[in-house]
Design an enzyme around this catalytic site. Structure first.
Site, PDB file in Angstrom:
ATOM      1  N   PHE A 116       0.814  -1.219   0.000  1.00  0.00           N
ATOM      2  CA  PHE A 116       0.000   0.000   0.000  1.00  0.00           C
ATOM      3  C   PHE A 116       0.850   1.274   0.000  1.00  0.00           C
ATOM      4  O   PHE A 116       0.388   2.346  -0.376  1.00  0.00           O
ATOM      5  CB  PHE A 116      -0.963   0.001   1.196  1.00  0.00           C
ATOM      6  CG  PHE A 116      -0.344   0.399   2.509  1.00  0.00           C
ATOM      7  CD1 PHE A 116      -0.417   1.709   2.964  1.00  0.00           C
ATOM      8  CD2 PHE A 116       0.311  -0.531   3.303  1.00  0.00           C
ATOM      9  CE1 PHE A 116       0.140   2.080   4.180  1.00  0.00           C
ATOM     10  CE2 PHE A 116       0.866  -0.177   4.514  1.00  0.00           C
ATOM     11  CZ  PHE A 116       0.795   1.137   4.953  1.00  0.00           C
ATOM     12  N   LYS A 117       2.115   1.148   0.411  1.00  0.00           N
ATOM     13  CA  LYS A 117       2.977   2.336   0.452  1.00  0.00           C
ATOM     14  C   LYS A 117       3.147   2.966  -0.934  1.00  0.00           C
ATOM     15  O   LYS A 117       3.433   4.152  -1.056  1.00  0.00           O
ATOM     16  CB  LYS A 117       4.349   1.977   1.029  1.00  0.00           C
ATOM     17  CG  LYS A 117       4.309   1.293   2.403  1.00  0.00           C
ATOM     18  CD  LYS A 117       3.890   2.230   3.503  1.00  0.00           C
ATOM     19  CE  LYS A 117       3.777   1.545   4.856  1.00  0.00           C
ATOM     20  NZ  LYS A 117       5.042   1.197   5.476  1.00  0.00           N
TER      21      LYS A 117
END
Length: 476
Positions: A116-117
């Site tokens: 998700f980063k």
């Protein structure tokens, strides 16, 4: 829009200044002077933007509420360049997947590093390059990662003009896949530093360097960790995207469960809720390193030593000092910078803890701000991964499993969708997936054999002076 420090520093700064700066001069974190409010008409516009024009337009409309020192046409172009189907694998960018009654997964891990980063880091790379070129300057990024931030930052910054990355990580405490993603990069502007310690040691080094204002200015040190407001702001967007996919009308509410160690991912949800997004609950899911769960249950925030920080099968949450938590406490205390400074600068440094259990404001964490929490263990992760696969044919990673387990305990009203934020694809934690399911998870073709690639990494003790010396040598 101007930004202030959570610790009361009198300066007010514009977005592009804090984009390149990281921590405030007094060691505090930047927040906007106020949260822009989204009324019913604005929410309808955002709903329409996502469904008719896509995620990039939704991102532009939300970011433009906070960024007034980048021309609108340029900001829209940066969003369009960042959020493409080519980069994120689907035009929806963050599609929802229904698991069972009232429980959904929001897919955030389709970017270049499968975590998700990437959702924020890809934008941050483009923002850095844009602003540095506009100023004719360079930036040396110093970061700390427990697994996913590092690779997301390095893939976003590799080859970027005017940017070097110095990424610290806990030596031997990431999965083999996570290490390979970072250490196999051979780009000259990427430097990996494996610190003999835990993530909190890496994070302490980053903060110590950032608080050395003379060194910071001389070597133009910036940060990509979620202490950087720009990164957290980019994460606010996917809460809106999740909401408009899960609802049909603006009077509906949703809840989010978020696996969180450093409080950055869920802090973005707090910001979205403060803006007026109809969020019922924000549920923090932790692993055995349950410092955040302990606070929301008891009012006591107690950081742990390196020796007391457990090494777990959801390693990106093996954190006992949540950097972004200061932002929420600042809001909880009525934006009182002096009280916030007393807690995070004095009490934590002296006693390693603070206690708000007797403060009437602590009740607001749940009643006013919607926070609840829970924790998960290795056995819980295995059981949740196995159950999710057997019942739904869906393989989830270990951190998402923490989220699903805790979400089921906090679902509440079945009419309110509970959205679990997916954090990574399962291949990043193949060993635990194989333990749970008896077979390895699917591996994207582009990562075949990555663990066998040559590695470029410097191992060193947890020593601020050694890290500074390394930066100096490579900035000549």
């Amino acid at each position: 829009m101007l930004y202030l420090s959570t610790r009361g520093h009198p300066d007010r700064k514009h977005f592009c200044d804090i984009l390149l700066e990281g921590l405030a001069p007094d060691g505090g974190l930047y927040l906007p002077e106020h949260y822009p409010q989204i009324d019913d008409a604005a929410l309808t516009r955002l709903r329409k933007a996502y469904h008719e024009q896509g995620y990039a337009e939704l991102a532009f409309q939300i970011l433009s509420l906070y960024i007034d020192d980048i021309p609108a046409a340029d900001l829209r172009a940066l969003c369009a360049k960042t959020y493409t189907a080519e980069v994120f694998g689907t035009g929806e960018i963050v599609p929802l997947r229904h698991l069972e009654d009232g429980l959904w997964l929001e897919a955030l891990s389709n970017g270049p590093t499968l975590a998700f980063k990437d959702m924020a880091m890809q934008l941050l790379g483009n923002l850095f390059e844009y602003e540095l070129k506009r100023r004719g300057e360079q930036l040396n990024i110093l970061g700390a990662t427990s697994g996913d931030t590092g690779s997301a930052a390095e893939y976003a910054m590799r080859g970027k003009e005017g940017v070097r990355v110095f990424m610290t990580s806990p030596h031997g405490r990431m999965s083999a896949f996570q290490q390979a993603q970072m250490f196999s990069l051979q780009d000259e502007n990427i430097h990996n530093i494996a610190i003999e310690g835990v993530f909190d040691d890496c994070q302490d080094i980053v903060k110590a360097v950032s608080n050395d204002l003379e060194f910071k200015r001389k070597y133009k040190i910036g940060t990509v960790n979620s202490i950087n407001w720009a990164r957290l702001l980019a994460q606010v967007v996917y809460y809106f995207a999740g909401y408009v996919q899960a609802t049909e009308t603006n009077d509906q509410k949703v809840s989010f469960t978020v696996p969180s160690g450093n409080f950055g991912n869920i802090c973005a949800g707090h910001v979205a809720r403060m803006m007026g997004l109809p969020i019922a609950k924000l549920v923090v899911a932790t692993n055995e390193n349950d410092v955040l769960d302990e606070f929301f249950r008891t009012g006591v925030y107690r950081v742990r030593s390196s020796a007391d920080t457990h090494e777990t099968s959801s390693p990106s949450m093996d954190i006992s000092k949540a950097s972004n938590f200061e932002r929420f406490i600042f809001d909880l205390l009525g934006r009182n910078g002096q009280r916030t400074k007393a807690l995070f600068s004095a009490a934590l440094q002296t006693y390693g803890r603070f206690d708000l259990s007797a403060d009437p404001l602590f009740a607001d964490a749940a009643a006013k701000y919607g926070f609840e929490s829970g924790k998960s263990t290795h056995a819980d992760r295995l059981a949740t991964i196995r159950d999710t696969y057997n019942r739904f044919g869906v393989t989830i990673d270990t951190h998402t499993a923490d989220g699903v387990k805790v979400a089921r305990e906090h679902r509440g009203n079945p009419a309110v969708p509970m959205i679990v934020l997916e954090t990574a694809l399962p291949i990043k934690f193949a060993e635990t997936i194989e333990e749970a399911l008896g077979h390895a998870p699917e591996r994207p073709e582009k990562f075949a054999g990555i663990e066998a690639l040559p590695k470029r990494v410097q191992v060193m003790p947890a020593d601020v002076l050694l890290v500074k010396a390394y930066i100096e040598r490579h900035c000549q």
